[in-house]
Design a protein around this motif. Sequence first.
Motif, PDB file in Angstrom:
ATOM      1  N   ARG A 310       4.036  -0.528  -3.084  1.00  0.00           N
ATOM      2  CA  ARG A 310       4.115  -0.500  -4.550  1.00  0.00           C
ATOM      3  C   ARG A 310       4.428   0.911  -5.033  1.00  0.00           C
ATOM      4  NH1 ARG A 310       1.852  -5.644  -7.105  1.00  0.00           N
ATOM      5  NH2 ARG A 310       3.268  -6.817  -5.808  1.00  0.00           N
ATOM      6  N   ARG A 311       5.301   0.976  -6.012  1.00  0.00           N
ATOM      7  CA  ARG A 311       5.616   2.257  -6.604  1.00  0.00           C
ATOM      8  C   ARG A 311       5.097   2.245  -8.041  1.00  0.00           C
ATOM      9  NH1 ARG A 311       9.994   5.142  -8.066  1.00  0.00           N
ATOM     10  NH2 ARG A 311      11.135   3.299  -8.728  1.00  0.00           N
ATOM     11  N   THR A 312       4.578   3.377  -8.499  1.00  0.00           N
ATOM     12  CA  THR A 312       4.083   3.442  -9.876  1.00  0.00           C
ATOM     13  C   THR A 312       4.912   4.474 -10.622  1.00  0.00           C
ATOM     14  OG1 THR A 312       2.462   5.015  -9.126  1.00  0.00           O
ATOM     15  CG2 THR A 312       1.720   2.747  -9.333  1.00  0.00           C
ATOM     16  N   PRO A 313       4.952   4.403 -11.962  1.00  0.00           N
ATOM     17  CA  PRO A 313       5.797   5.330 -12.705  1.00  0.00           C
ATOM     18  C   PRO A 313       5.295   6.755 -12.560  1.00  0.00           C
ATOM     19  CG  PRO A 313       4.544   3.924 -14.195  1.00  0.00           C
ATOM     20  CD  PRO A 313       4.270   3.438 -12.829  1.00  0.00           C
ATOM     21  N   GLU A 314       6.229   7.677 -12.549  1.00  0.00           N
ATOM     22  CA  GLU A 314       5.865   9.081 -12.386  1.00  0.00           C
ATOM     23  C   GLU A 314       6.166   9.842 -13.664  1.00  0.00           C
ATOM     24  OE1 GLU A 314       8.086  10.295  -9.043  1.00  0.00           O
ATOM     25  OE2 GLU A 314       7.055   8.875  -7.726  1.00  0.00           O
ATOM     26  N   GLY A 315       5.451  10.960 -13.807  1.00  0.00           N
ATOM     27  CA  GLY A 315       5.696  11.857 -14.944  1.00  0.00           C
ATOM     28  C   GLY A 315       5.243  11.241 -16.245  1.00  0.00           C
ATOM     29  N   SER A 446      20.892   4.436 -11.596  1.00  0.00           N
ATOM     30  CA  SER A 446      19.682   5.194 -11.307  1.00  0.00           C
ATOM     31  C   SER A 446      19.170   5.977 -12.533  1.00  0.00           C
ATOM     32  CB  SER A 446      19.962   6.052 -10.089  1.00  0.00           C
ATOM     33  OG  SER A 446      19.414   7.292 -10.188  1.00  0.00           O
ATOM     34  N   PRO A 447      20.047   6.542 -13.397  1.00  0.00           N
ATOM     35  CA  PRO A 447      19.514   7.152 -14.624  1.00  0.00           C
ATOM     36  C   PRO A 447      18.769   6.138 -15.488  1.00  0.00           C
ATOM     37  CG  PRO A 447      21.820   7.755 -14.318  1.00  0.00           C
ATOM     38  CD  PRO A 447      21.500   6.775 -13.249  1.00  0.00           C
ATOM     39  N   ASP A 448      19.310   4.913 -15.562  1.00  0.00           N
ATOM     40  CA  ASP A 448      18.628   3.882 -16.340  1.00  0.00           C
ATOM     41  C   ASP A 448      17.241   3.609 -15.781  1.00  0.00           C
ATOM     42  OD1 ASP A 448      20.645   3.634 -18.076  1.00  0.00           O
ATOM     43  OD2 ASP A 448      21.411   1.711 -17.349  1.00  0.00           O
ATOM     44  N   ARG A 449      17.170   3.584 -14.458  1.00  0.00           N
ATOM     45  CA  ARG A 449      15.865   3.339 -13.838  1.00  0.00           C
ATOM     46  C   ARG A 449      14.885   4.455 -14.180  1.00  0.00           C
ATOM     47  NH1 ARG A 449      15.713  -0.482  -9.774  1.00  0.00           N
ATOM     48  NH2 ARG A 449      17.669  -1.641  -9.835  1.00  0.00           N
ATOM     49  N   THR A 450      15.382   5.672 -14.137  1.00  0.00           N
ATOM     50  CA  THR A 450      14.513   6.800 -14.472  1.00  0.00           C
ATOM     51  C   THR A 450      14.039   6.668 -15.919  1.00  0.00           C
ATOM     52  OG1 THR A 450      15.965   8.070 -13.032  1.00  0.00           O
ATOM     53  CG2 THR A 450      14.347   9.302 -14.326  1.00  0.00           C
ATOM     54  N   THR A 451      14.966   6.300 -16.807  1.00  0.00           N
ATOM     55  CA  THR A 451      14.587   6.137 -18.208  1.00  0.00           C
ATOM     56  C   THR A 451      13.523   5.060 -18.362  1.00  0.00           C
ATOM     57  OG1 THR A 451      16.872   6.647 -18.770  1.00  0.00           O
ATOM     58  CG2 THR A 451      15.500   5.701 -20.509  1.00  0.00           C
ATOM     59  N   ALA A 452      13.748   3.925 -17.684  1.00  0.00           N
ATOM     60  CA  ALA A 452      12.792   2.825 -17.797  1.00  0.00           C
ATOM     61  C   ALA A 452      11.418   3.266 -17.306  1.00  0.00           C
ATOM     62  CB  ALA A 452      13.291   1.627 -16.993  1.00  0.00           C
ATOM     63  N   GLU A 453      11.419   3.982 -16.188  1.00  0.00           N
ATOM     64  CA  GLU A 453      10.153   4.491 -15.651  1.00  0.00           C
ATOM     65  C   GLU A 453       9.490   5.408 -16.672  1.00  0.00           C
ATOM     66  OE1 GLU A 453      11.189   5.380 -11.321  1.00  0.00           O
ATOM     67  OE2 GLU A 453       9.233   6.316 -11.603  1.00  0.00           O
ATOM     68  N   GLY A 454      10.310   6.272 -17.285  1.00  0.00           N
ATOM     69  CA  GLY A 454       9.792   7.198 -18.282  1.00  0.00           C
ATOM     70  C   GLY A 454       9.146   6.465 -19.440  1.00  0.00           C
ATOM     71  N   VAL A 459       4.200   4.809 -22.457  1.00  0.00           N
ATOM     72  CA  VAL A 459       3.235   3.912 -23.109  1.00  0.00           C
ATOM     73  C   VAL A 459       1.914   3.864 -22.360  1.00  0.00           C
ATOM     74  CG1 VAL A 459       4.996   2.443 -24.123  1.00  0.00           C
ATOM     75  CG2 VAL A 459       4.060   1.845 -21.898  1.00  0.00           C
ATOM     76  N   GLY A 460       1.846   4.569 -21.221  1.00  0.00           N
ATOM     77  CA  GLY A 460       0.584   4.638 -20.508  1.00  0.00           C
ATOM     78  C   GLY A 460       0.422   3.588 -19.433  1.00  0.00           C
ATOM     79  N   TYR A 461       1.538   2.988 -19.010  1.00  0.00           N
ATOM     80  CA  TYR A 461       1.443   2.012 -17.930  1.00  0.00           C
ATOM     81  C   TYR A 461       1.317   2.752 -16.609  1.00  0.00           C
ATOM     82  CZ  TYR A 461       2.795  -1.684 -14.685  1.00  0.00           C
ATOM     83  OH  TYR A 461       2.816  -2.565 -13.650  1.00  0.00           O
ATOM     84  N   ARG A 462       0.326   2.378 -15.806  1.00  0.00           N
ATOM     85  CA  ARG A 462       0.102   3.088 -14.542  1.00  0.00           C
ATOM     86  C   ARG A 462       0.182   2.138 -13.342  1.00  0.00           C
ATOM     87  NH1 ARG A 462       1.203   6.361 -17.264  1.00  0.00           N
ATOM     88  NH2 ARG A 462       0.078   8.088 -18.226  1.00  0.00           N
ATOM     89  N   GLY A 463       0.597   0.904 -13.604  1.00  0.00           N
ATOM     90  CA  GLY A 463       0.615  -0.082 -12.515  1.00  0.00           C
ATOM     91  C   GLY A 463       1.894  -0.017 -11.714  1.00  0.00           C
ATOM     92  N   ALA A 464       2.079  -1.038 -10.884  1.00  0.00           N
ATOM     93  CA  ALA A 464       3.233  -1.083  -9.997  1.00  0.00           C
ATOM     94  C   ALA A 464       4.493  -1.376 -10.802  1.00  0.00           C
ATOM     95  CB  ALA A 464       3.026  -2.146  -8.925  1.00  0.00           C
ATOM     96  N   LEU A 465       5.634  -0.806 -10.352  1.00  0.00           N
ATOM     97  CA  LEU A 465       6.898  -1.017 -11.055  1.00  0.00           C
ATOM     98  C   LEU A 465       7.577  -2.317 -10.616  1.00  0.00           C
ATOM     99  CD1 LEU A 465       8.380   2.566 -10.898  1.00  0.00           C
ATOM    100  CD2 LEU A 465       7.644   1.333 -12.929  1.00  0.00           C
ATOM    101  N   ASP A 466       7.363  -2.696  -9.363  1.00  0.00           N
ATOM    102  CA  ASP A 466       8.114  -3.842  -8.843  1.00  0.00           C
ATOM    103  C   ASP A 466       7.279  -5.126  -8.818  1.00  0.00           C
ATOM    104  OD1 ASP A 466       6.481  -2.736  -7.028  1.00  0.00           O
ATOM    105  OD2 ASP A 466       8.026  -2.248  -5.559  1.00  0.00           O
ATOM    106  N   ALA A 467       6.097  -5.086  -9.386  1.00  0.00           N
ATOM    107  CA  ALA A 467       5.283  -6.308  -9.430  1.00  0.00           C
ATOM    108  C   ALA A 467       5.892  -7.283 -10.432  1.00  0.00           C
ATOM    109  CB  ALA A 467       3.861  -5.961  -9.845  1.00  0.00           C
ATOM    110  N   PRO A 468       5.873  -8.569 -10.129  1.00  0.00           N
ATOM    111  CA  PRO A 468       6.322  -9.544 -11.139  1.00  0.00           C
ATOM    112  C   PRO A 468       5.410  -9.417 -12.354  1.00  0.00           C
ATOM    113  CG  PRO A 468       5.890 -10.626  -9.020  1.00  0.00           C
ATOM    114  CD  PRO A 468       5.391  -9.227  -8.905  1.00  0.00           C
ATOM    115  N   SER A 469       5.987  -9.414 -13.539  1.00  0.00           N
ATOM    116  CA  SER A 469       5.172  -9.094 -14.702  1.00  0.00           C
ATOM    117  C   SER A 469       4.136 -10.178 -14.990  1.00  0.00           C
ATOM    118  CB  SER A 469       6.062  -8.858 -15.917  1.00  0.00           C
ATOM    119  OG  SER A 469       6.788 -10.025 -16.201  1.00  0.00           O
ATOM    120  N   GLU A 470       4.353 -11.406 -14.461  1.00  0.00           N
ATOM    121  CA  GLU A 470       3.365 -12.464 -14.732  1.00  0.00           C
ATOM    122  C   GLU A 470       2.043 -12.198 -14.013  1.00  0.00           C
ATOM    123  OE1 GLU A 470       5.522 -15.860 -13.534  1.00  0.00           O
ATOM    124  OE2 GLU A 470       5.546 -15.310 -11.419  1.00  0.00           O
ATOM    125  N   ASP A 471       2.076 -11.316 -12.994  1.00  0.00           N
ATOM    126  CA  ASP A 471       0.850 -11.040 -12.257  1.00  0.00           C
ATOM    127  C   ASP A 471       0.024  -9.918 -12.888  1.00  0.00           C
ATOM    128  OD1 ASP A 471       1.757 -12.912 -10.561  1.00  0.00           O
ATOM    129  OD2 ASP A 471       2.356 -11.546  -8.951  1.00  0.00           O
TER     130      ASP A 471
END
Lengths: 827, 290, 396
Positions: A310-315, A446-454, A459-471
């Motif tokens: 699992r990867r979580t958002p950085e910065g 990849s810039p879009d991905r960085t933006t999305a992560e940002g 908003v303070g989300y600290r969970g996994a990036l690739d988890a299905p959102s229903e979980d």
Amino acid sequence: MPAAVLALTLAGLAVAVAGQGYTPFLLALVALVTVVGAGLNILVGLTGQISIGHVGFYAIGAYVVGVLTTGTAMTGVVNFWVALVAAAAIAGVVGALLAVPALRVSGPYLAMMTIAFSFIVEHVLIEWRTVTGGQNGLMNIAQPSFGFGIDGERSLAVLAVVLAGAALLFFHRLAEAPLGKAMIAVRDSETAAQAVGANPVVIKTVAFALSAAVTGAAGGVFASLMSFVAPSSFPFTQSILFLLAVIVGGAGFTLGPVIGAIVIVLMPEMIASLAEYRLLIFGVLLLVVLWLAPEGILGTLTRYLPQPARRTPEGSAFDLAGFLGDSARAPLIVRDLTIAFGGVKAATNVALTAEPGRVTALIGPNGAGKTTVLNMISGFYRPDAGSIDLGGRELAALPAWRVARAGIARTYQTTQLFGSLSVLDNVLIGLGRGDTGHPLASPASSPDRTTAEGLLSFVGYRGALDAPSEDLPHVDRRLVEIARALATRPKVVLLDEPAAGLMRADKLALGSVLRKIADAGIAVILVEHDMALVMGTSDHVVVLDAGRPIAAGAPAAVSADPKVKEAYLGSGTMAVRPRAEPLAAGRSLELDAVALEAGYGAVPVLKNVGLEVRQGELVALLGANGAGKSTVMRALSGLLRPVSGTIRLGGECIEELPAHLIAASGLALVPEGRQVFAELSVRDNLMLGAYVRTDSTLQEDLDAMFARFPRLLERADARAGLLSGGEQQMLAIARGLMARPRILLLDEPSLGLAPAIIDELFAVIAGLRDRGVTLLLVDQMAAQALAAADRGYVLESGRVVRADQAAVLREDPALEAAYLGGLETVE
Amino acid sequence: MLVTSALVSGICLGSMYGLIALGFHVTYVVSSTVNFSQGSAVMLGAVLGYVFAVRVGLPLPLAFAAALLACAAFGLLVERVLVRPFASRGSNAWLMATVAGGIVLDNAVLFTFGKEPRSFPPVLSTTPIQIFGTGVYPLQLIIPFVGLGVALGLALFLRRTRYGKSLLAVVQNADAARLMGIDVKAAIAASFAVSTALAGLAGMLIAPLFSVHSDMGTLFGLKAFAVAILGGIGSAAGVMMAGLIYGASEALITALFGSSYTHIAMFAAVIGALALMPHGLLGRAAIKKV
Amino acid sequence: MRSRFPARRLTRRAVLAGVTAIASLGAFPASAQESIKLGLVAAMSGQSAKSGEAIVRGLTIAADEINAKGGVLGKKIEIIVRDDESNPAKGAIAARELVQREKVAALFGGLDTPVSLAIVPFANSSKVPFMGVWAAGTPITRNGAPENYVFRVSAVDEIVDEALVAYAIKKYGAKKPGMILINNPWGESNEKGLRKALETRSIPFAGIEKFETNDVDVVPQLTRLKAAGADALFLVANVAPSAQVVKSLDRMGWDVPIVSHWGPAGGRFTELAGPSAAKVHFIQTYTFTGKLSAKGAAVLDALKKKYPEIKSLADVTPAVGIANAYDAMQLTALAIAKAGTLDGPKIRQAFYEIDSYDGLIKSYKKPFTVENHDAIGASDYIFTHFVDGEILPLTQ
């Protein structure tokens, strides 16, 4: 994945060129079913539409090639390759045409429409004899030759394999492309897809057309392979087999159709020697395959694969203002907005102005029309009158996806994430703002991905990036939804009760996020019941009652307005309601749990939970979000089985009983989210509450219930789904009481209710307590719950960490910091 | 005469479609699933009626009752084996499973009952009576009344009785229904039993006018599904009305324009009607809030 | 505690998997023996299953007879049956599998004309004789291939339709007949033939109506024909649908002459259609009723012995399928014997060289020539009707 497809294609080509006997022929059939499967997978796997009529497109493709290559008066004999392209094109156009009526229906209605379509195709082929040859079909259809001794069936096997490879790659690319993600988004939540600017009509039509074109191409090759086609070559059951190929392989998986095709083509071949018993055994084998792998073979297998890390958002230093750019900041000006549903005015002359950089709160009692106003602004409802002006552009009556593209983003009371997409993809779709590009457009950069992560970290989300959102847990859903809304670079953000169901710490964090959003220059419109949040973050407050604005102004001024107090805030004291007389000691046990353990799947949620409720007591169960409070309620009521440990109701063990027998033994749970029977009348809901009773005093109890909840009497014959949130909660409680239970369990009764209603609700609960009803209460308004309760338990990570008298818990400073603090909300 | 005779034929057949379609309706309103082997249940009713009446030699009413019971048992089996394993996981593979189940049943009957069509003993179908210059068997006049009666009974049962309402509650919110003390599994199973019994009843009603063979149900099942959808699958009255309209239109199109275009016209009308009324004739949209 | 359920599910899955494996293992073809393999592609399931069964019985009785006399070329005949589900695509696959994997020396075809049409190009290109025993579509044998490997021992729709029209005119003096045809390839093929036969005589038709196999009520179609002034009906449909036509006529109270293709020949026609069944006059190549030839009696005995479920003549049905298949097998065996090899082109040549064969349906004299691949000709048809459940010939 592309490598796997390539390897399969090369292997297929080797067999096609070198295979002996009828192997190339069989291979060609497997490949053609794979092609159809890949095409059908666009519908089934991406947009979630079931077609039981794809044999119609297959037949159209086959006949186009058959008719054109054998020659017509108008076209003469057409080259095979030209005919094949025509087959795909014509099938695609027919698919797009069928999509027009098909868009309006779903579920079994859509299934019927596709069935009807395939029958129309069959009968047109039968009746249009001069072109199609009628029932006895077309003979001597041309077969292409590749030279090098590869001709006839072998050349078609090569062609079919290449086509299959191409179709699989196409599907794979599409599924990764923004358009494919948008298709999934439309499937998961059409409402939310529109709200990020996606046009479901276009997306579904494209899906239908692509699916039909791919299927038509396969049909064209099929005609040539068979060199003969007749209407009976395309029986209705073939449609079912196509669908089966997708489902058996695993809907949505790129390689699913390969496996499905192998099963449905080769399995009958393996049992060909059974002659007349083949169909019987084939039917049985299909059932066995379905039983073994109900989610499809690939779906079942992937459950055993290791999950990626699992990867979580950085910065956290995301520059929202920079991301938004200097697009003209414009105020949203709403004037005289009016709408009525079936004669009932839901909103009358609502006016508000949301300035950029400011938080405008819209408050009011349940049923005041707040969400209705948001629905009109976001284009989900079309207002009867009034204007919605964003920077000089009129938005009223535009479809939702246009409104979204104009710069209005929103979130929902019940979160509407694209559940099967990852957290990151949810935000990326927002970034695209509905501009999905062509089917083969490259996946997000990849810039879009960085933006999305940002945005997620903003908003303070600290969970996994690739988890299905229903979980995701509840809080995280709210945050992801806000990030998705921000991703559309909005000028205005509408937030519908973002704090509902959040604990105090989360609410505080949310408040600061809202402030930061406004500070970046966005006009924020906030619908919220939590007065602390409203007062703490808003610059301007508009109060609605019964669809009309009754007050507007600065937060302090509005909350002091007597009209507002009367309509919305109630007495405003959130009074502590102690018992008139203390409860006598030595009461018998009504409900108790010992060493209770339970969970979902392999994950245990409750660990060694013990609690007891004595006759006549009101016991509160407290804890943070995700502590396991609702799981306890589900376990006690029998909704969650199996559990280990002991649960006793009046001394009888009930831990193995199913929910309906526990209900019959006298335990009534008023579940979280009311869960009234929306399509049944209020009266029927109440009568069903007494389903387990056999005595003859039902009518008296019903009258008594109506006397206690007069609002329910007024709406006794309305569908329960049409009641406001507060009314539904009262109905749910009344329904629970109708069973005359020995104990009543209340799960989050105050969720989503206006302050005045919450006040009223706790008055009702205290009243029940005083009348001797035994109660177990879970509520996020911990202070209010403890104020009424006799005793309390505190749950943390599935364990009971405190158990004491309510009065003691109320005074505990540690608890107060964590969960309480509700009492100071208003004053 | 062309029109009246077509109407009589059409209404009789239409109420038969309606009966079978009520079977789709009853499982759908309880569980949101349907049994795509419903056509096979029609066949099973007729075949078992024949077997009990002719081969076993039971008196007709007894044979009827026995066949109906067996059909209901078949419905329980369908639910347990072909629907529940999938529906309980939220998978829609029950659609394929019930189709496969139908194939298995049809073929099993083919090899046990026999490959030849057989004639059902006549019931009120020996001497036609003349109505408006058209010959009609008394049975043809009775079938619409049976159909309407069953539809009415079913609608009253579901909307007016406690048990009926509890069935409707199941589909709206299964968990809440369980909390009310409703045995959800039993309710769904019962709906399938009723559904296949209705199909079996339709099969036995039509059998004296038709012949009995393993393949007789498929087309009925399909048309009945079209009828259920057209009527609005959630409304018993709509379904029955759609059955009558479908049967009458089918016969009228054939009588007035010839049989070549009946199917094309009927299926095109289905698509057109659904495009105009996405929830069918009397179906209504579920309450949707955001 | 919680692991209990998954474990149980796993066991159940293991059992299911085992069942699948066994079922598919048992399904592999038995290893080849020293025999001459002949293939049959026919509808063995679904609504035409009875036809497939009849063909298998006819072929089997003939093969048993041949094998009892020592077989052909010193080898026993083995029949390998494949179900085509009335689907041309399935038939085409099955034909390839029989020829390319099972290495059959010749193929027999089934009821459905489109299935046979789908096999024809493959039979010709792979040079394997293909013997039709039922499907009557004209282009099956007249397929235009330079080297035609398709032969037939069955009716030919065009010839039958000629006979039907001639009969209607001669017997009933029909001036404006109507057609009530089953909506399938067979019905359509006869529509063409009947139109042609009427055109050559310059006789108008009242109308052409089609109906589906599972139509309960044919009154709307028949009412149209009646309104159009039909004075006789041509009926083309299988047993059960034919019975629905007769029942609908009964109910309408319309007493009109019916001249039918061989569909009603199934033994249960009287049971299904009721007393009016006798009014239908239909064409036949062979029946087991009435006074049987020695050969007929022998075949009937063999049938009863081999298939104990045959108790009465009504169970020998459809007779045409059995009889055609029987004669087709005998003729094929003769051709193979004459060819002295299993080589396709040689067998084809040998078919032309058959001089005579005293068969069940008739005595064949030079049954096949390069120009004519149909062993049954215009003079071999008889008109019959049902009397007390038995098919009796009508004297013209």
